[in-house]
Design an enzyme around this catalytic site. Structure first.
Site, mmCIF file in Angstrom:
data_model
loop_
_atom_site.group_PDB
_atom_site.id
_atom_site.type_symbol
_atom_site.label_atom_id
_atom_site.label_comp_id
_atom_site.label_asym_id
_atom_site.label_seq_id
_atom_site.Cartn_x
_atom_site.Cartn_y
_atom_site.Cartn_z
ATOM 1 N N TYR A 97 0.852 -1.195 0.000
ATOM 2 C CA TYR A 97 0.000 0.000 0.000
ATOM 3 C C TYR A 97 0.889 1.245 0.000
ATOM 4 O O TYR A 97 0.872 2.068 0.911
ATOM 5 C CB TYR A 97 -1.000 0.004 1.169
ATOM 6 C CG TYR A 97 -2.282 0.673 0.721
ATOM 7 C CD1 TYR A 97 -3.131 0.028 -0.179
ATOM 8 C CD2 TYR A 97 -2.599 1.965 1.104
ATOM 9 C CE1 TYR A 97 -4.273 0.655 -0.650
ATOM 10 C CE2 TYR A 97 -3.737 2.589 0.636
ATOM 11 C CZ TYR A 97 -4.564 1.927 -0.244
ATOM 12 O OH TYR A 97 -5.682 2.555 -0.722
ATOM 13 N N HIS A 136 7.521 5.073 0.899
ATOM 14 C CA HIS A 136 8.068 3.859 0.283
ATOM 15 C C HIS A 136 8.839 4.205 -1.000
ATOM 16 O O HIS A 136 9.929 3.683 -1.236
ATOM 17 C CB HIS A 136 6.939 2.887 -0.111
ATOM 18 C CG HIS A 136 6.158 2.328 1.021
ATOM 19 N ND1 HIS A 136 4.848 2.669 1.254
ATOM 20 C CD2 HIS A 136 6.493 1.432 1.993
ATOM 21 C CE1 HIS A 136 4.401 1.988 2.306
ATOM 22 N NE2 HIS A 136 5.373 1.247 2.780
ATOM 23 N N LYS A 193 10.586 6.618 10.368
ATOM 24 C CA LYS A 193 9.264 6.773 10.990
ATOM 25 C C LYS A 193 9.044 5.645 12.001
ATOM 26 O O LYS A 193 8.551 5.859 13.086
ATOM 27 C CB LYS A 193 8.172 6.757 9.921
ATOM 28 C CG LYS A 193 6.976 7.564 10.344
ATOM 29 C CD LYS A 193 5.675 6.945 10.619
ATOM 30 C CE LYS A 193 5.150 5.748 10.092
ATOM 31 N NZ LYS A 193 4.125 5.088 10.849
ATOM 32 N N ASP A 194 9.458 4.441 11.616
ATOM 33 C CA ASP A 194 9.432 3.302 12.542
ATOM 34 C C ASP A 194 10.806 3.235 13.199
ATOM 35 O O ASP A 194 11.601 2.332 12.927
ATOM 36 C CB ASP A 194 9.099 2.018 11.785
ATOM 37 C CG ASP A 194 7.708 2.075 11.184
ATOM 38 O OD1 ASP A 194 6.737 2.201 11.942
ATOM 39 O OD2 ASP A 194 7.598 2.033 9.946
ATOM 40 N N GLN A 215 11.837 0.129 15.181
ATOM 41 C CA GLN A 215 12.054 -0.984 14.242
ATOM 42 C C GLN A 215 13.455 -0.892 13.638
ATOM 43 O O GLN A 215 14.173 -1.889 13.527
ATOM 44 C CB GLN A 215 10.992 -0.934 13.143
ATOM 45 C CG GLN A 215 11.271 -1.851 11.964
ATOM 46 C CD GLN A 215 10.102 -1.915 11.003
ATOM 47 O OE1 GLN A 215 9.171 -2.637 11.227
ATOM 48 N NE2 GLN A 215 10.169 -1.155 9.919
ATOM 49 N N VAL A 225 9.214 10.689 5.560
ATOM 50 C CA VAL A 225 8.582 11.563 4.559
ATOM 51 C C VAL A 225 7.248 12.026 5.122
ATOM 52 O O VAL A 225 6.465 11.221 5.642
ATOM 53 C CB VAL A 225 8.392 10.824 3.211
ATOM 54 C CG1 VAL A 225 7.708 11.721 2.189
ATOM 55 C CG2 VAL A 225 9.743 10.350 2.688
ATOM 56 N N MET A 271 3.919 10.169 6.618
ATOM 57 C CA MET A 271 3.224 9.269 5.693
ATOM 58 C C MET A 271 3.195 7.855 6.273
ATOM 59 O O MET A 271 4.184 7.382 6.832
ATOM 60 C CB MET A 271 3.910 9.290 4.342
ATOM 61 C CG MET A 271 3.706 10.608 3.655
ATOM 62 S SD MET A 271 3.867 10.469 1.897
ATOM 63 C CE MET A 271 3.710 12.191 1.455
ATOM 64 N N SER A 272 2.049 7.208 6.135
ATOM 65 C CA SER A 272 1.866 5.852 6.651
ATOM 66 C C SER A 272 0.727 5.206 5.878
ATOM 67 O O SER A 272 -0.262 5.882 5.545
ATOM 68 C CB SER A 272 1.491 5.928 8.137
ATOM 69 O OG SER A 272 0.914 4.707 8.560
HETATM 70 O O1 PAF Z 1 7.930 -1.515 8.214
HETATM 71 C C1 PAF Z 1 7.297 -2.433 7.634
HETATM 72 O O2 PAF Z 1 6.612 -2.215 6.643
HETATM 73 C C2 PAF Z 1 7.404 -3.856 8.167
HETATM 74 O O3 PAF Z 1 7.504 -3.872 9.556
HETATM 75 C C3 PAF Z 1 8.552 -4.656 7.521
HETATM 76 C C4 PAF Z 1 9.911 -4.062 7.851
HETATM 77 C C5 PAF Z 1 8.367 -4.704 6.020
HETATM 78 C C6 PAF Z 1 8.540 -6.089 8.053
HETATM 79 O O4 PAF Z 1 7.348 -6.734 7.754
#
Ligand code: PAF
Length: 283
Positions: free
Chosen positions: A32, A37, A149-150, A153, A176, A184-185
């Site tokens: 999405y 991205h 943003k993450d 992670q 972004v 953006m998400s």
């Molecule tokens: O950030 C994401 O979209 C997800 O956590 C990832 C890194 C693709 C793992 O599924």
């Protein structure tokens, strides 16, 4: 752009790429796509000969009450956006390809997952680390691109790659934002127009926290309160947490020094949004 549905296809494609002496940049995603991205894909393409993107809504990183089923999906739209961004290989496996029957192995990263999203979403980072370890082994890229943003992670993945000696370079990329500051998400699609407007308070609140630090505030709790108070002015936004921590260890900081992470999670309607800013504190 080629589309691969199986691990075998990815390995065959990578073998040819390596035989040609190409460098490969990899962007793991759950699809999405939005500008965030596309930014990662374009950067991978600019810095490497070839760009591989994975599109996989990973079930192991969602809790039982979370949005795995209704997570937005649109393969045709994503494929055409990825192609326009110059992606060379799009790997879009089914769940059974990644987790075949009998699957039993998981990656647990300790310390850095203890707080924030790790505490709010038990098991989430286990799923993220596991799928990323698998994807890194499948693709075997030179560089992997992650958005800040993450932020937690990103730290979890950096820790995992260091601890497990995975031979790949992790490239952190700036968040972004929409022109009004909203990060953006893919989950922003859950927002009704009035909630979308209300959600802009999150970035304003983070900026106020950052500005307080830049103006000399060194008390972590005070910065946290400044951010919380601004979010509280918006009745449609429910704060889950606001946190001020060391940007590397993610442990809370009473007296601010070094690089500081201000992070938050909030509910806006059915959407759970996260965002953050980092600030370098001057001596
Ligand atoms: O950030 C994401 O979209 C997800 O956590 C990832 C890194 C693709 C793992 O599924």
């Amino acid at each position: 752009m080629q589309v691969a549905r199986t691990i075998r296809e990815v390995r065959a494609w990578m073998k040819l790429a390596r035989a040609d002496g190409k460098t490969v940049g990899f962007v793991p995603t759950m699809g999405y796509f939005h500008e965030g991205h596309l930014n990662l894909m374009r950067r991978a393409k600019a810095e490497c000969d070839l760009c591989v993107v994975s599109l996989f809504v990973n079930p192991t990183q969602f809790g039982p009450a979370e949005d795995f089923q209704r997570y937005p999906r649109d393969f045709a739209r994503d494929a055409s956006m990825a192609e326009s961004a110059g992606v060379d290989l799009l790997f879009a496996p089914e769940v059974e390809e990644m987790y075949p029957e009998g699957y039993q192995t998981y990656v647990d990263v300790a310390g850095v997952t203890r707080r924030l999203e790790g505490a709010a979403r038990p098991g989430h980072f286990r799923g993220v680390a596991t799928v990323c370890a698998k994807l890194f082994n499948i693709v075997q890229a030179d560089r992997v691109y992650f958005g800040k943003k993450d932020y937690q992670q990103l730290k979890v993945i950096q820790r995992m790659v260091r601890d497990l000696n995975i031979p790949v370079e992790i490239v952190p990329c700036e968040t972004v934002r929409e022109p009004d500051g909203l990060a953006m998400s893919s989950r922003n699609v859950y927002l009704k127009p009035v909630e979308r407007q209300a959600a802009t308070v999150l970035y304003r609140a983070l900026c106020a926290g950052r500005d307080a630090i830049l103006a000399g505030e060194r008390d972590g709790q005070k910065v946290q309160q400044i951010v919380e108070q601004i979010i509280a002015t918006e009745p449609l936004v429910k704060t889950e947490y606001v946190d001020v921590a060391d940007a590397e260890s993610l442990e809370p900081l009473k007296e601010l020094k070094g690089e500081v992470l201000i992070s938050l999670a909030a509910r806006v309607g059915v959407a759970r949004l996260i965002d953050n800013l980092t600030v370098v504190v001057s001596e």
